[in-house]
Every structure is written in C-alpha cells, then in structure tokens.
Scaffold this motif. Structure first.
Motif, PDB file in Angstrom:
ATOM      1  N   LYS A 209      24.799  57.198  91.949  1.00 21.69           N
ATOM      2  CA  LYS A 209      24.756  58.603  92.346  1.00 21.69           C
ATOM      3  C   LYS A 209      26.125  59.099  92.763  1.00 21.69           C
ATOM      4  O   LYS A 209      26.516  60.230  92.449  1.00 21.69           O
ATOM      5  N   ARG A 210      26.884  58.267  93.498  1.00 20.84           N
ATOM      6  CA  ARG A 210      28.208  58.670  93.968  1.00 20.84           C
ATOM      7  C   ARG A 210      29.138  59.012  92.801  1.00 20.84           C
ATOM      8  O   ARG A 210      29.896  59.992  92.864  1.00 20.84           O
ATOM      9  N   VAL A 211      29.076  58.220  91.718  1.00 18.75           N
ATOM     10  CA  VAL A 211      30.022  58.394  90.613  1.00 18.75           C
ATOM     11  C   VAL A 211      29.519  59.417  89.598  1.00 18.75           C
ATOM     12  O   VAL A 211      30.206  60.389  89.286  1.00 18.75           O
ATOM     13  N   CYS A 212      28.301  59.212  89.094  1.00 19.01           N
ATOM     14  CA  CYS A 212      27.825  60.032  87.976  1.00 19.01           C
ATOM     15  C   CYS A 212      27.388  61.437  88.392  1.00 19.01           C
ATOM     16  O   CYS A 212      27.279  62.315  87.531  1.00 19.01           O
ATOM     17  N   GLU A 213      27.094  61.657  89.692  1.00 19.91           N
ATOM     18  CA  GLU A 213      26.702  62.987  90.145  1.00 19.91           C
ATOM     19  C   GLU A 213      27.837  63.710  90.864  1.00 19.91           C
ATOM     20  O   GLU A 213      27.611  64.744  91.489  1.00 19.91           O
ATOM     21  N   ASP A 214      29.046  63.170  90.796  1.00 18.80           N
ATOM     22  CA  ASP A 214      30.198  63.843  91.373  1.00 18.80           C
ATOM     23  C   ASP A 214      30.486  65.121  90.579  1.00 18.80           C
ATOM     24  O   ASP A 214      30.420  65.134  89.344  1.00 18.80           O
TER      25      ASP A 214
ATOM     26  N   PHE B 166      28.204  65.808  83.508  1.00 18.21           N
ATOM     27  CA  PHE B 166      28.113  65.969  82.060  1.00 18.21           C
ATOM     28  C   PHE B 166      27.007  66.971  81.742  1.00 18.21           C
ATOM     29  O   PHE B 166      25.933  66.949  82.345  1.00 18.21           O
ATOM     30  N   ASP B 167      27.281  67.827  80.763  1.00 20.67           N
ATOM     31  CA  ASP B 167      26.273  68.781  80.325  1.00 20.67           C
ATOM     32  C   ASP B 167      25.200  68.117  79.482  1.00 20.67           C
ATOM     33  O   ASP B 167      24.053  68.547  79.468  1.00 20.67           O
ATOM     34  N   ASN B 168      25.590  67.048  78.768  1.00 17.88           N
ATOM     35  CA  ASN B 168      24.660  66.337  77.896  1.00 17.88           C
ATOM     36  C   ASN B 168      23.940  65.248  78.690  1.00 17.88           C
ATOM     37  O   ASN B 168      24.580  64.376  79.269  1.00 17.88           O
ATOM     38  N   PRO B 169      22.586  65.255  78.761  1.00 14.65           N
ATOM     39  CA  PRO B 169      21.880  64.209  79.509  1.00 14.65           C
ATOM     40  C   PRO B 169      22.078  62.815  78.932  1.00 14.65           C
ATOM     41  O   PRO B 169      21.973  61.822  79.653  1.00 14.65           O
ATOM     42  N   VAL B 170      22.393  62.704  77.631  1.00 13.26           N
ATOM     43  CA  VAL B 170      22.652  61.392  77.031  1.00 13.26           C
ATOM     44  C   VAL B 170      23.904  60.774  77.627  1.00 13.26           C
ATOM     45  O   VAL B 170      23.950  59.570  77.934  1.00 13.26           O
ATOM     46  N   LEU B 171      24.960  61.589  77.822  1.00 11.72           N
ATOM     47  CA  LEU B 171      26.185  61.077  78.426  1.00 11.72           C
ATOM     48  C   LEU B 171      25.951  60.694  79.889  1.00 11.72           C
ATOM     49  O   LEU B 171      26.529  59.713  80.379  1.00 11.72           O
ATOM     50  N   THR B 172      25.120  61.457  80.585  1.00 11.41           N
ATOM     51  CA  THR B 172      24.798  61.110  81.979  1.00 11.41           C
ATOM     52  C   THR B 172      24.108  59.754  82.047  1.00 11.41           C
ATOM     53  O   THR B 172      24.423  58.911  82.901  1.00 11.41           O
ATOM     54  N   GLU B 173      23.189  59.500  81.115  1.00  8.72           N
ATOM     55  CA  GLU B 173      22.491  58.214  81.089  1.00  8.72           C
ATOM     56  C   GLU B 173      23.454  57.078  80.754  1.00  8.72           C
ATOM     57  O   GLU B 173      23.381  55.990  81.328  1.00  8.72           O
ATOM     58  N   ARG B 174      24.385  57.331  79.822  1.00  5.97           N
ATOM     59  CA  ARG B 174      25.379  56.303  79.486  1.00  5.97           C
ATOM     60  C   ARG B 174      26.251  55.981  80.692  1.00  5.97           C
ATOM     61  O   ARG B 174      26.566  54.818  80.962  1.00  5.97           O
ATOM     62  N   CYS B 175      26.651  57.013  81.410  1.00  7.64           N
ATOM     63  CA  CYS B 175      27.473  56.809  82.607  1.00  7.64           C
ATOM     64  C   CYS B 175      26.723  55.960  83.626  1.00  7.64           C
ATOM     65  O   CYS B 175      27.287  55.037  84.222  1.00  7.64           O
ATOM     66  N   GLN B 176      25.438  56.231  83.824  1.00  2.32           N
ATOM     67  CA  GLN B 176      24.650  55.462  84.790  1.00  2.32           C
ATOM     68  C   GLN B 176      24.541  54.002  84.375  1.00  2.32           C
ATOM     69  O   GLN B 176      24.640  53.094  85.219  1.00  2.32           O
ATOM     70  N   LYS B 177      24.365  53.736  83.082  1.00  2.00           N
ATOM     71  CA  LYS B 177      24.278  52.354  82.614  1.00  2.00           C
ATOM     72  C   LYS B 177      25.596  51.615  82.809  1.00  2.00           C
ATOM     73  O   LYS B 177      25.624  50.443  83.202  1.00  2.00           O
ATOM     74  N   VAL B 178      26.717  52.285  82.523  1.00  2.00           N
ATOM     75  CA  VAL B 178      28.031  51.639  82.680  1.00  2.00           C
ATOM     76  C   VAL B 178      28.285  51.304  84.148  1.00  2.00           C
ATOM     77  O   VAL B 178      28.729  50.200  84.489  1.00  2.00           O
ATOM     78  N   VAL B 179      28.010  52.263  85.056  1.00  4.62           N
ATOM     79  CA  VAL B 179      28.214  52.016  86.487  1.00  4.62           C
ATOM     80  C   VAL B 179      27.281  50.919  86.979  1.00  4.62           C
ATOM     81  O   VAL B 179      27.672  50.041  87.762  1.00  4.62           O
ATOM     82  N   HIS B 180      26.056  50.919  86.506  1.00  9.46           N
ATOM     83  CA  HIS B 180      25.071  49.904  86.916  1.00  9.46           C
ATOM     84  C   HIS B 180      25.553  48.511  86.517  1.00  9.46           C
ATOM     85  O   HIS B 180      25.455  47.540  87.291  1.00  9.46           O
TER      86      HIS B 180
ATOM     87  N   GLU C 173      35.544  52.005  91.690  1.00 11.75           N
ATOM     88  CA  GLU C 173      35.964  50.771  92.344  1.00 11.75           C
ATOM     89  C   GLU C 173      35.834  50.869  93.860  1.00 11.75           C
ATOM     90  O   GLU C 173      35.462  49.903  94.532  1.00 11.75           O
ATOM     91  N   GLN C 174      36.142  52.040  94.432  1.00 16.67           N
ATOM     92  CA  GLN C 174      35.966  52.219  95.877  1.00 16.67           C
ATOM     93  C   GLN C 174      34.491  52.112  96.268  1.00 16.67           C
ATOM     94  O   GLN C 174      34.147  51.478  97.279  1.00 16.67           O
ATOM     95  N   ALA C 175      33.606  52.710  95.457  1.00 11.87           N
ATOM     96  CA  ALA C 175      32.169  52.648  95.757  1.00 11.87           C
ATOM     97  C   ALA C 175      31.638  51.220  95.631  1.00 11.87           C
ATOM     98  O   ALA C 175      30.830  50.770  96.455  1.00 11.87           O
ATOM     99  N   VAL C 176      32.094  50.491  94.612  1.00 11.59           N
ATOM    100  CA  VAL C 176      31.654  49.095  94.439  1.00 11.59           C
ATOM    101  C   VAL C 176      32.119  48.234  95.607  1.00 11.59           C
ATOM    102  O   VAL C 176      31.365  47.417  96.141  1.00 11.59           O
ATOM    103  N   GLU C 177      33.375  48.417  96.025  1.00  9.53           N
ATOM    104  CA  GLU C 177      33.889  47.645  97.163  1.00  9.53           C
ATOM    105  C   GLU C 177      33.110  47.968  98.447  1.00  9.53           C
ATOM    106  O   GLU C 177      32.785  47.065  99.234  1.00  9.53           O
ATOM    107  N   GLU C 178      32.786  49.242  98.654  1.00  7.67           N
ATOM    108  CA  GLU C 178      32.034  49.632  99.849  1.00  7.67           C
ATOM    109  C   GLU C 178      30.623  49.049  99.829  1.00  7.67           C
ATOM    110  O   GLU C 178      30.124  48.562 100.847  1.00  7.67           O
ATOM    111  N   TYR C 179      29.985  49.076  98.661  1.00  9.67           N
ATOM    112  CA  TYR C 179      28.632  48.525  98.560  1.00  9.67           C
ATOM    113  C   TYR C 179      28.622  47.017  98.824  1.00  9.67           C
ATOM    114  O   TYR C 179      27.770  46.504  99.551  1.00  9.67           O
TER     115      TYR C 179
END
Length: 548
Positions: free
Chosen positions: A255-260, A265-279, A319-325
């Motif tokens: 949520k921190r990265v992909c919803e910034d 992203f206007d395209n929901p497909v790109l939003t889903e790709r971003c979530q998978k990459v961050v995950h 990277e900051q969010a991953v380190e904090e988590y």
C-alpha cells in the motif's frame, strides 16, 4: 570432401540451460540458415555450428579464432567469416551475454567489425549526421538536445521509453516538448536506422564553430502562480510521506508504494503488476536490482514501465518500506520470544513447588496407613501426564486431594491384600497389527508438470497446439498464486520426461551432424516412441514461451 578433419563429438551439457534452449530453438535455426545462406556458406554444416558454439563458450576453443573456424566450417573466405561472426554474435549470443561474465562480446564484435571493412563511426558521429539529414528547420539548441538523446540511445545509456520520455518533456527541463506519440515514432525510426551498426568509442564530432558576432541571448523564464502551487503540493506530499504510520505487514508495504500519489497508475493491470513486484521483493523472491529491472521493463514485455526520476523515487521508497517492515517484524519476534520464555519459567516454577508439596502429603499419608517410613517417595495420586492450572495454589490442591482419601477403605484393602495373594490372570494374546495403507492423493499443477510424459501430452489434446496451451494455462494458474509458484512450475516443466526427450533428440542431432528433423525420422524408423512433426514444433515453441 573427405580431406577435412572429422569433428570430435562433444556434448553441450556444460552450457547453462537457457543457452542450450536458445541455441536449439526453431527460430534460432532459421537465423542460422538465413545468415549462412547470405554469405554463400554450406548449409549442411549448420549442425556442426552448435558444436563450435559449445567449444568457444566453454573454453575448449579460443573465441578469438571463431571467425577463422567459421570460414573453415562453411568454406567461405576470411572476410565473410568475420562478417558471419559479427552477425551470429549480435543476432544470437548477445541475448545471453550476461551469463558469460569472462567474455566481452561487445569488444569482440567491434574487433571483428573493423576487420570486416565496416565504416568506423562513433555513436555521436552517427547521431550528428542523422540529425543534420532530418528534414525541416531546427534551431541549434533543439538539434543539440536531439543529438544528445540519440547518442545516449545508441550507446545504450537510455532505453526506448526513456528516450521518448526525454523528447516529450518541456523545453524548460531539457526536453523538446514533442507530443508523446510523435516522440515514440521518432525513436522507432532512429532505432531502425541504427539496427545492426557497431559504433566506435570516444570519436569526437567535428562541428563548425559558433559565430562570435551572434551571441545567444539567455532565456528568461518567469516564476508563475502555477509553479508556486506545484511547489506547495510537493511540500504537502513530502510532509505526508514523513508522517506515515509504521508498517506492520506485507500489505502495508504494498500500500505504501503502489498507492503513493506520485506513482499511481490509471491502468488497473499496471497497479496489479506493481503489487506483485513489491510483494515478491518483501518476501525475498527478488533482490533490489531484480526489482528495479522489473519496474523499469516496458509494459509490452510484462513490466510496469516506470522510468527516469519516478523509477529512482519508487525504488528508494520501496527499500525504505522493506527495511522498516523487517525491523518491526524482528523486534516483534524478539518480544514474543521473551514473553514466552517468562511464561515458561513461571509455569515450571509453579509445577516444581506443587510436586514438592504433594510429595510431602503423600509421605505423611503412607506413614499413617502402614505405620512404616517410606524407603522411596510415593508417587502422586494424580493421573499420568495430568496438568494443574496455575490459578489454583499448590496448598489448596493438596488439601482437596487429601479430603478425598477414605482412610478406612484403604486399610481394608491393605489387609485383604496381605491375607491372600492375587492369582495371576492369563495374558491376552497380542492383537495382530496390520500395515498402514496410504491412499492415493491428487497432485498439484507443479507435480503434474514434473511428471508429464509424451503419453500424458497426447492425452491433453489430439491437437499439439491445444495441448501446449493447456500446459501454459497451468503455468498461468501458478502465476496467480505468486511469482515463485510460476518459477517452480517452469522448473518442473524443464525437468519433465517430455522436455528431456526433446533435449536428448536435439543433442543426438548435433552429435550425429544431422538436422533435428532427420534425427526424429531416424528414431521413428527404429520404432521408438517419439514426437510427431507437429508435436515437435509445438514443444519447441512452448520452450521459447516459458520464461521467467
């Protein structure tokens, strides 16, 4: 032509799997036939080309002698040998150059290109000439900026999307203000002209000196209200980013990265790709460099298409969010361990005190009933493996048990046991124990791909293309469960009996010096269960499609 020395059979198993699949791919074989035919070489020697690839890539042959070996193999002159070596290097081997860190493919290509009598030209010279030949009127500043973008693109410092983005930027920030669609077309035309060219390094461009009597006037840019609003908006976004809540879960990182607001992203497909990459980054499937490459990869290639400053800011935020988590998760685990250890120690202490008190009561009751001092401690009256709640004190529990003992009945039982010894009862026959039989269970997509045989492949569908589509559907199903599941599925396919049968057939064709089609016909004539022509083509295409 029996005067030529025979080629010693060698195996290509020393090469990585990706390299072997590339060299044996159907599309690659078409490239071999086109390139060898263009220089007038003997196409019947193409299977031996794979052996030569294996020798130079594994170090059995000096790679600098590759053009000479090609000239001898295909019976062509030395100039054509260098030309063929350059074409094979840029068209085939450059796709796997990252797997051979000790070989500099680009340096070898430049060296062979100069011997092929190609025109020596740097990327900067090529870009300068190209811009000068473009139609229309151009001022000096626009021409220089256009040359800089084309030079960086030719030298590999910019990708296609980055070059188009720079051309579409406002002139205030170093761009040309071109419409994004037009910018894409301009970059496409330049890449078409640049295709196949090898550039030299550090060759300066001889530009005419600027006229001294025409000094350029400095451009005055006014600071408008719109600029003030933009600065204020950036301040608010920065303050919001600094006052965020702590991250306690993987979903919080996503949520921190992909919803910034900066990266929405206007395209929901790109939003889903971003979530998978961050995950995948949070769970350790990808490292920081692999994650950056996936974010930067173009949308057509399955990436997110983030470039430039946005890519740098998104990578830093991730990277900051991953380190904090990870810091929060580590602290929480340590706190839970300490709390569990304290509870365990308190329970052990209470249990020990209870046993001591209970032992004293049991010894006292034994003396009252028998009139003898116990030589050994009497076991408690509680059942085996019984547990007592820590909320009840040891003294209260002991008093409860003491009140339940019937003294008169215990004495009667002891006297009766002394008067007559009990007769031993016959032991029952032991029951026969049967072996445990496990029931068959269904397997998942990964196990199905790993055990897939030629018979199973034909059972999927009578049409080989439909059968390969079903296999790709299984891989897509695994991808929906997570990227690492997709990787496991592709690895399972590569180790399946069906894929190994294809690899062995290709190796047999190389070692025997024939085409893969001839090797297939030979196996079919011997009566061995083997691919049909359509099945072989379908499996070759499937191997080219399954990548991760």
């Amino acid at each position: 032509m029996n005067d030529q020395p025979s080629v010693k059979p060698v195996t290509v198993r020393g090469l990585p799997t990706e390299v072997r699949q590339l060299l044996f791919a159907e599309k690659t074989f078409e490239t071999y036939y086109n390139l060898v035919g263009a220089v007038g070489g003997d196409k019947s020697q193409i299977p031996k080309l794979l052996v030569l690839f294996s020798d130079v890539l594994t170090g059995r042959e000096d790679i600098h002698l590759f053009p000479t070996k090609l000239s001898e193999l295909f019976s062509i002159d030395e100039t054509k040998g260098y030309s063929l070596a350059v074409q094979l290097m840029t068209g085939v081997l450059m796709q796997v150059d990252d797997l051979f860190q000790d070989l500099d493919f680009q340096a070898l290509t430049r060296e062979w290109s100069t011997k092929d009598d190609q025109e020596e030209e740097s990327a900067e010279e090529f870009a300068h000439t190209y811009v000068e030949q473009m139609p229309g009127k151009k001022d000096e500043r626009s021409s220089q900026r256009l040359e800089d973008v084309f030079t960086d693109l030719a030298e590999g410092d910019l990708t296609h999307d980055e070059a188009a983005s720079r051309l579409a930027k406002s002139p205030k920030v170093g761009g040309l203000g071109i419409d994004p669609t037009v910018a894409e077309s301009v970059v496409d035309v330049f890449e078409t002209e640049m295709k196949g060219k090898v550039f030299l390094d550090d060759v300066p461009v001889n530009r005419p000196p600027s006229k001294p009597n025409q000094p350029q006037k400095p451009q005055i840019e006014a600071f408008t209200e719109e600029d003030e609003k933009e600065i204020e908006q950036i301040k608010q976004e920065k303050e919001a980013a600094l006052t965020h809540e702590p991250i306690t879960s993987i979903e919080g990182v996503v949520k921190r990265v992909c919803e910034d607001k900066r990266f929405q992203f206007d395209n929901p497909v790109l939003t889903e790709r971003c979530q998978k990459v961050v995950h995948s980054r949070v769970r350790g499937v990808r490292d920081a460099f692999a994650t950056r490459r996936q974010l930067e990869r173009s949308v057509e290639q399955g990436g997110v298409g983030v470039t430039g400053r946005s890519l740098a800011e998104m990578t830093q935020l991730l990277e900051q969010a991953v380190e904090e988590y990870h810091a929060h998760a580590g602290a929480q685990i340590e706190q839970e361990k300490e709390q569990a250890q304290k509870v365990k120690e308190a329970a052990a202490s209470a249990e020990e005190q209870r046993q001591v008190t209970e032992q004293k009561v049991m010894d006292k009751r034994f003396v009252e009933l028998t009139g003898k001092t116990p030589r050994t401690s009497v076991s408690p009256t509680g059942p085996k493996r019984s547990r007592t709640s820590a909320a009840v004190s040891a003294q209260v529990e002991t008093q409860q048990r003491e009140g339940k003992i019937d003294v008169a009945r215990v004495k009667t039982i002891i006297e009766a046991s002394q008067a007559a010894a009990p007769k031993s009862a016959p032991r029952p026959k032991p029951k026969r124990v049967q072996d445990v039989v496990f029931e068959k269970r269904l397997s998942g997509p990964v196990e199905e791909l790993k055990r897939l045989t030629l018979t199973d492949f034909r059972r999927l569908s009578s049409d080989p293309v439909q059968a390969t589509t079903k296999i790709k559907d299984k891989v897509d199903l695994l991808e929906n469960l997570g990227y690492e599941q997709k990787v496991e599925g592709i690895k399972a396919w590569r180790s399946s009996p069906l894929n190994r049968l294809y690899i062995e057939l290709a190796e047999q064709a190389v070692l025997s010096g024939t085409t893969i089609q001839a090797a297939l016909e030979s196996q079919q004539e011997r009566g061995v269960e083997m691919f049909k022509d359509e099945e072989l083509k379908a499996v070759m295409k499937l191997n080219a499609d399954l990548r991760f």
